[in-house]
Design a protein around this motif. Structure first.
Motif, PDB file in Angstrom:
ATOM      1  N   TYR A  33       0.871  -1.078  -0.038  1.00  0.00           N
ATOM      2  CA  TYR A  33      -0.084  -0.111   0.047  1.00  0.00           C
ATOM      3  C   TYR A  33       0.761   1.331   0.244  1.00  0.00           C
ATOM      4  O   TYR A  33       1.752   1.411   0.704  1.00  0.00           O
ATOM      5  N   ARG A  34       0.637   2.217  -1.022  1.00  0.00           N
ATOM      6  CA  ARG A  34       1.305   3.511  -1.100  1.00  0.00           C
ATOM      7  C   ARG A  34       0.429   4.814  -0.612  1.00  0.00           C
ATOM      8  O   ARG A  34      -0.731   4.744  -1.217  1.00  0.00           O
ATOM      9  N   SER A  35       0.668   5.278   0.349  1.00  0.00           N
ATOM     10  CA  SER A  35      -0.186   6.554   0.908  1.00  0.00           C
ATOM     11  C   SER A  35       0.064   7.907   0.089  1.00  0.00           C
ATOM     12  O   SER A  35       1.251   7.933  -0.369  1.00  0.00           O
ATOM     13  N   TYR A  36      -0.872   8.692   0.362  1.00  0.00           N
ATOM     14  CA  TYR A  36      -0.722  10.146  -0.331  1.00  0.00           C
ATOM     15  C   TYR A  36      -1.772  11.009   0.478  1.00  0.00           C
ATOM     16  O   TYR A  36      -2.689  10.450   1.019  1.00  0.00           O
ATOM     17  N   VAL A  84      -1.577  16.532  -5.471  1.00  0.00           N
ATOM     18  CA  VAL A  84      -1.250  15.285  -4.662  1.00  0.00           C
ATOM     19  C   VAL A  84       0.143  15.267  -4.196  1.00  0.00           C
ATOM     20  O   VAL A  84       0.939  15.562  -4.922  1.00  0.00           O
ATOM     21  N   TYR A  85       0.194  14.600  -2.800  1.00  0.00           N
ATOM     22  CA  TYR A  85       1.476  14.704  -2.154  1.00  0.00           C
ATOM     23  C   TYR A  85       1.577  13.352  -1.795  1.00  0.00           C
ATOM     24  O   TYR A  85       1.228  12.823  -0.917  1.00  0.00           O
ATOM     25  N   PRO A  86       2.358  12.387  -2.402  1.00  0.00           N
ATOM     26  CA  PRO A  86       2.480  10.877  -2.354  1.00  0.00           C
ATOM     27  C   PRO A  86       3.669  11.136  -1.449  1.00  0.00           C
ATOM     28  O   PRO A  86       4.506  11.683  -1.152  1.00  0.00           O
ATOM     29  N   ASN A  87       3.689   9.605  -0.544  1.00  0.00           N
ATOM     30  CA  ASN A  87       4.753   9.317   0.325  1.00  0.00           C
ATOM     31  C   ASN A  87       5.667   8.353  -0.322  1.00  0.00           C
ATOM     32  O   ASN A  87       5.347   7.298  -1.159  1.00  0.00           O
ATOM     33  N   GLY A  88       7.130   8.565  -0.302  1.00  0.00           N
ATOM     34  CA  GLY A  88       8.026   7.628  -0.857  1.00  0.00           C
ATOM     35  C   GLY A  88       7.973   6.361   0.159  1.00  0.00           C
ATOM     36  O   GLY A  88       7.405   6.330   1.155  1.00  0.00           O
ATOM     37  N   THR A  89       8.771   5.210  -0.392  1.00  0.00           N
ATOM     38  CA  THR A  89       8.832   4.233   0.587  1.00  0.00           C
ATOM     39  C   THR A  89      10.293   4.440   1.434  1.00  0.00           C
ATOM     40  O   THR A  89      11.020   5.372   1.335  1.00  0.00           O
ATOM     41  N   TYR A  90      10.653   3.675   2.436  1.00  0.00           N
ATOM     42  CA  TYR A  90      11.450   3.420   3.306  1.00  0.00           C
ATOM     43  C   TYR A  90      12.972   2.811   2.723  1.00  0.00           C
ATOM     44  O   TYR A  90      12.842   1.799   2.385  1.00  0.00           O
ATOM     45  N   SER A  91      13.967   3.697   3.044  1.00  0.00           N
ATOM     46  CA  SER A  91      15.213   2.928   3.121  1.00  0.00           C
ATOM     47  C   SER A  91      15.945   3.166   4.135  1.00  0.00           C
ATOM     48  O   SER A  91      16.271   4.469   4.517  1.00  0.00           O
ATOM     49  N   SER A  92      16.682   2.321   4.971  1.00  0.00           N
ATOM     50  CA  SER A  92      17.462   2.689   6.068  1.00  0.00           C
ATOM     51  C   SER A  92      16.615   3.469   7.084  1.00  0.00           C
ATOM     52  O   SER A  92      17.037   4.594   7.729  1.00  0.00           O
ATOM     53  N   TRP A  97      12.727   8.738  -2.683  1.00  0.00           N
ATOM     54  CA  TRP A  97      12.395   8.201  -3.891  1.00  0.00           C
ATOM     55  C   TRP A  97      13.417   7.675  -4.690  1.00  0.00           C
ATOM     56  O   TRP A  97      14.483   7.943  -4.576  1.00  0.00           O
ATOM     57  N   ASN A  98      13.005   6.654  -5.346  1.00  0.00           N
ATOM     58  CA  ASN A  98      13.880   6.059  -6.363  1.00  0.00           C
ATOM     59  C   ASN A  98      14.171   6.530  -7.781  1.00  0.00           C
ATOM     60  O   ASN A  98      13.569   6.455  -8.770  1.00  0.00           O
ATOM     61  N   ALA A  99      14.999   7.555  -7.415  1.00  0.00           N
ATOM     62  CA  ALA A  99      15.166   8.678  -8.811  1.00  0.00           C
ATOM     63  C   ALA A  99      16.409   8.262  -9.819  1.00  0.00           C
ATOM     64  O   ALA A  99      17.264   8.862  -9.870  1.00  0.00           O
ATOM     65  N   GLY A 100      15.975   7.112 -10.440  1.00  0.00           N
ATOM     66  CA  GLY A 100      17.136   6.566 -11.354  1.00  0.00           C
ATOM     67  C   GLY A 100      18.191   5.889 -10.572  1.00  0.00           C
ATOM     68  O   GLY A 100      19.423   5.700 -11.069  1.00  0.00           O
ATOM     69  N   LEU A 101      18.142   5.543  -9.367  1.00  0.00           N
ATOM     70  CA  LEU A 101      19.270   4.888  -8.513  1.00  0.00           C
ATOM     71  C   LEU A 101      19.397   3.598  -8.888  1.00  0.00           C
ATOM     72  O   LEU A 101      20.519   3.154  -9.176  1.00  0.00           O
ATOM     73  N   SER A 102      18.375   2.658  -9.044  1.00  0.00           N
ATOM     74  CA  SER A 102      18.633   1.188  -9.301  1.00  0.00           C
ATOM     75  C   SER A 102      17.099   0.684  -9.737  1.00  0.00           C
ATOM     76  O   SER A 102      16.298   0.835  -8.939  1.00  0.00           O
TER      77      SER A 102
END
Length: 380
Positions: A33-36, A84-92, A97-102
C-alpha cells in the motif's frame, strides 16, 4: 529535509483551516500500500477537468511536511487545480524516491503512474495537464519522471534537486520535449549547485544545459535580476529563460545567489531561504503555460492580458489591478500621444493616478517572465 517541531506546529496552526479539503488515502501498487495526501480546493466542483500536480517530498521528509512546507494551497485555491502529495517508501528507516538509482529498488515510476490513474477514477482530471514538482530528492524524482514518464507528465519543476549521473545522458528517454523549471541555491550544502561527483549529483548548470539541448531551446537565455524585495533573507535571485524549444517548450532557472537547501517563499526558512520569489507561485505560472498531447505553449501575453483586470475604471486617485501569480511587475502609463507619464516597478496591486490630468491613458504591465499586457483606462 527535516523540519523543527516548532516550525511544524506554527505551520500546522496557520493551515489548519484547510484540513477539511485534504484527503488521506492509499493505493495498492507493487505488492504494498502506498499512501498519499490529496488537496482539493474549495472551488473544485468536478464539472470541468482540472490540472493535477504531483508534489514530491525530500529524503527523510514525508507528504504532510511537503504539503506544509511548499504551501501550494493558496495557489490551488485561486487557480483551481488538484495537488497530490505522495509518500515515498523507506530505505534505512527514511522515506525516499527511487530517482533513477537502481532498477532493483522500488518502482516509483509505476506507483506515480498508477496514482494518476487512481485519482482520475474519482476526480475530473485533465490528463493533458499533469505536472510534477518536488523538493530535493523529490526534485530528482521529478527529473526522473521527465525522463521516463513524459507521455503522462506535461512539465516538471525541481526545487533543490538535480539528476544523478546514472540517469544523465543516454539513460534519460523522454518521448517528447518536457518543459523544465529548476530552482536552486548557490550555497546549497545538501545538493551542491556545482554538483557532487562522489554522490553522482550533476552540476545544476549542466542539468539546465541538458534540458535546453533536449528541448532544442535557444542556448542563449533571457536574463533578469529578480527585484531584491527582502533585505533579511541573505540572498538574491537571478532568472534565466531559455525559450523557443520544440513544440513551444522552454527551460527556466531561478539561481538563488547565497541560497540554501530551502523552498523559496517559505516564511520560516531563515537566512538562505529566498523571499524575493514564491517558488510555488512561480512553478504554477510555468506549468500553466503547457498542455499535451501536442505540447504547445499557451501564449503568455494573451493569457496574462485575459487575466488582467483594472478597477475602478474610470479612476480618480488610485487604479487597482490583479496580480494573482506575480511577485513584481513593471508599470508604464502613456497618454494618447504616446508620451510616458508614469513608470515604476511595483509589488502591490495599485498605482496612484491622482497627479494625472483628466483624459484617456494606456497602462502597460510587464511581468518578470516577460509577459506584457496593455489596457486603456480613463482618469476622471
Amino acid at each position: 529535509m527535516k523540519k523543527t517541531l516548532l516550525s511544524l506546529i506554527l505551520i500546522s496552526t496557520l493551515f489548519a483551516v484547510k484540513a477539511q479539503t485534504t484527503v488521506i488515502d492509499s493505493i495498492y501498487v507493487g505488492g504494498q500500500y502506498r499512501s498519499y495526501r490529496l488537496y482539493v480546493p474549495a472551488i473544485y466542483t468536478g464539472a470541468t477537468a482540472r490540472p493535477l500536480i504531483l508534489n514530491l517530498h525530500g529524503y527523510t521528509s514525508n507528504a504532510q511536511q511537503q504539503q506544509l512546507y511548499s504551501n501550494f494551497m493558496p495557489v490551488a485555491d485561486t487557480a483551481n487545480f488538484l495537488m497530490v502529495y505522495p509518500n515515498g517508501t523507506y530505505s534505512s528507516g527514511q522515506r525516499f524516491w527511487n530517482a533513477g538509482l537502481s532498477s532493483a529498488l522500488v518502482n516509483d515510476i509505476a506507483f506515480l503512474s498508477a496514482l494518476i490513474d487512481s485519482l482520475d477514477l474519482t476526480y475530473n482530471i485533465n490528463l493533458n495537464r499533469v505536472y510534477s514538482t518536488g523538493m530535493s530528492n523529490g526534485g530528482f524524482m521529478s527529473h526522473t519522471l521527465a525522463c521516463e514518464l513524459s507521455n503522462r507528465i506535461t512539465a516538471i519543476a525541481s526545487v533543490t534537486g538535480s539528476i544523478f549521473t546514472t540517469q544523465y545522458g543516454p539513460n534519460c528517454h523522454p518521448m517528447r520535449p518536457v518543459p523544465v523549471m529548476q530552482i536552486h541555491g548557490t550555497s546549497d550544502a545538501t545538493v551542491p549547485y556545482l554538483g557532487n561527483m562522489s554522490q553522482n549529483m550533476m552540476p545544476i548548470d549542466s542539468v539546465v544545459k541538458y534540458w535546453v539541448t533536449k528541448n532544442n531551446c535557444n542556448p542563449t537565455a533571457t536574463f533578469s535580476n529578480v527585484p531584491n524585495t527582502s533585505l533579511v533573507d541573505g540572498c538574491t535571485a537571478e532568472h534565466y529563460i531559455y525559450s523557443g524549444g520544440t513544440g513551444g517548450s522552454s527551460v527556466e532557472l531561478y539561481k538563488i545567489i547565497n541560497g540554501g537547501h530551502t523552498w523559496p517563499g517559505f516564511p520560516f526558512g531563515g537566512v538562505g531561504t529566498n523571499l524575493d520569489i514564491n517558488a510555488s507561485k512561480e512553478i504554477w505560472r510555468f506549468f500553466n503555460k503547457y498542455s499535451m498531447p501536442f505540447l504547445t505553449s499557451i501564449d503568455e501575453n494573451k493569457a496574462f492580458a485575459n487575466s488582467l483586470k483594472l478597477y475602478p475604471n474610470p479612476a480618480n486617485t488610485t487604479l487597482h489591478f490583479n496580480l494573482e501569480n506575480e511577485t513584481s511587475v513593471s508599470i508604464e502609463v502613456t497618454d494618447v500621444l504616446g508620451k510616458v507619464v508614469l513608470s515604476e516597478t511595483t509589488q502591490t496591486n495599485s498605482i496612484s493616478v491622482g497627479n494625472l490630468t483628466t483624459g484617456i491613458y494606456f497602462l502597460t504591465v510587464k511581468t518578470l517572465s516577460g509577459a506584457v499586457a496593455k489596457m486603456k483606462f480613463i482618469k476622471e
